[in-house]
Design an enzyme around this catalytic site. Structure first.
Site, PDB file in Angstrom:
ATOM      1  N   CYS A 175      31.044 120.718  37.545  1.00 21.84           N
ATOM      2  CA  CYS A 175      31.145 121.199  38.928  1.00 21.84           C
ATOM      3  C   CYS A 175      30.629 120.133  39.915  1.00 21.84           C
ATOM      4  O   CYS A 175      31.304 119.124  40.097  1.00 21.84           O
ATOM      5  CB  CYS A 175      30.433 122.539  39.052  1.00 21.84           C
ATOM      6  N   HIS A 206      31.481 125.947  35.070  1.00 22.59           N
ATOM      7  CA  HIS A 206      30.105 125.911  34.554  1.00 22.59           C
ATOM      8  C   HIS A 206      30.085 126.288  33.071  1.00 22.59           C
ATOM      9  O   HIS A 206      29.956 127.478  32.750  1.00 22.59           O
ATOM     10  CB  HIS A 206      29.227 126.891  35.344  1.00 22.59           C
ATOM     11  N   GLU A 239      27.823 126.126  30.966  1.00 25.71           N
ATOM     12  CA  GLU A 239      26.526 126.633  30.476  1.00 25.71           C
ATOM     13  C   GLU A 239      26.391 128.146  30.706  1.00 25.71           C
ATOM     14  O   GLU A 239      25.421 128.749  30.263  1.00 25.71           O
ATOM     15  CB  GLU A 239      25.371 125.880  31.152  1.00 25.71           C
TER      16      GLU A 239
HETATM   17  N1  GLN Z   1      30.287 123.267  46.021  1.00 28.24           N
HETATM   18  C1  GLN Z   1      29.393 122.368  45.350  1.00 28.24           C
HETATM   19  C2  GLN Z   1      29.583 120.942  45.845  1.00 28.24           C
HETATM   20  O1  GLN Z   1      30.502 120.672  46.525  1.00 28.24           O
HETATM   21  C3  GLN Z   1      29.581 122.444  43.844  1.00 28.24           C
HETATM   22  C4  GLN Z   1      29.280 123.845  43.347  1.00 28.24           C
HETATM   23  C5  GLN Z   1      28.750 123.920  41.965  1.00 28.24           C
HETATM   24  O2  GLN Z   1      28.297 122.943  41.365  1.00 28.24           O
HETATM   25  N2  GLN Z   1      28.755 125.113  41.441  1.00 28.24           N
HETATM   26  O3  GLN Z   1      28.827 120.086  45.544  1.00 28.24           O
END
Ligand code: GLN
Length: 172
Positions: free
Chosen positions: A61, A152, A154
């Site tokens: 992410c 994610h 995890e």
């Molecule tokens: N929206 C976050 C970003 O742009 C990422 C979100 C996340 O890691 N769950 O950094």
């Protein structure tokens, strides 16, 4: 997850911590904050050079964003070890977060993926392999010893992605 997958986890906050690990996960969170702190702690160059010289890495992410070479809007510190452009918050706000099942290339059953204010890959270099897509857009990619996913891993009890990272250590 790392322990359950058969390896020993440790936190990386300093250059010395970074030197001691055999693989690295850059987790979810807020990529601008990760970038700002990495810059403040003089970790950008050490991270870039260790990953470029073969340290297995998984960015999840916000971690995926940090591994990329550019974001579609604005500028922020990025490692640029994966030649791709990423759109942050591509699904919208927090309440547009969702789960779905993904077919992953080479896996015999789907992966349950949790997307939280997730990014999407907008442009991607042909030397990066796309391992899973959501609505046609890459959400799990890999290049040599580097993996990145928009979700994610995890947050479920599926260890396959973490095991993939650990297996990359043995291949180095
Ligand atoms: N929206 C976050 C970003 O742009 C990422 C979100 C996340 O890691 N769950 O950094």
């Amino acid at each position: 997850m790392i322990q359950a997958a058969g390896a020993e986890p440790t936190e990386v906050r300093t250059r010395t911590d970074l030197e001691s690990v055999e693989a690295l996960i850059i987790p979810g969170g807020e990529s601008t904050t990760i970038g700002r702190l990495a810059d403040l702690y003089d970790l950008i160059e050490p991270l870039r050079s260790r990953i470029e010289s073969g340290l297995p890495a998984l960015g999840t992410c916000a971690g995926m964003i940090f591994l990329a070479s550019a974001v579609t809007e604005g500028t922020q510190p990025l490692l640029g070890v994966l030649d791709m452009v990423v759109e942050r918050n591509a699904f919208g706000r927090q309440n547009e977060s969702f789960e779905c099942r993904l077919d992953v290339q080479g896996w015999d059953s789907p992966l349950q993926a949790v997307f939280i204010r997730a990014p999407l890959v907008d442009e991607i270099s042909p030397d990066i392999e796309v391992l899973a897509r959501h609505n046609g857009r890459p959400v799990l990619v890999g290049k040599e010893h580097i993996l990145a996913c928009a979700f994610h891993p995890e947050l479920t009890d599926d260890l396959r992605l973490h095991k993939m990272l650990i297996n990359l250590i043995q291949e180095q």
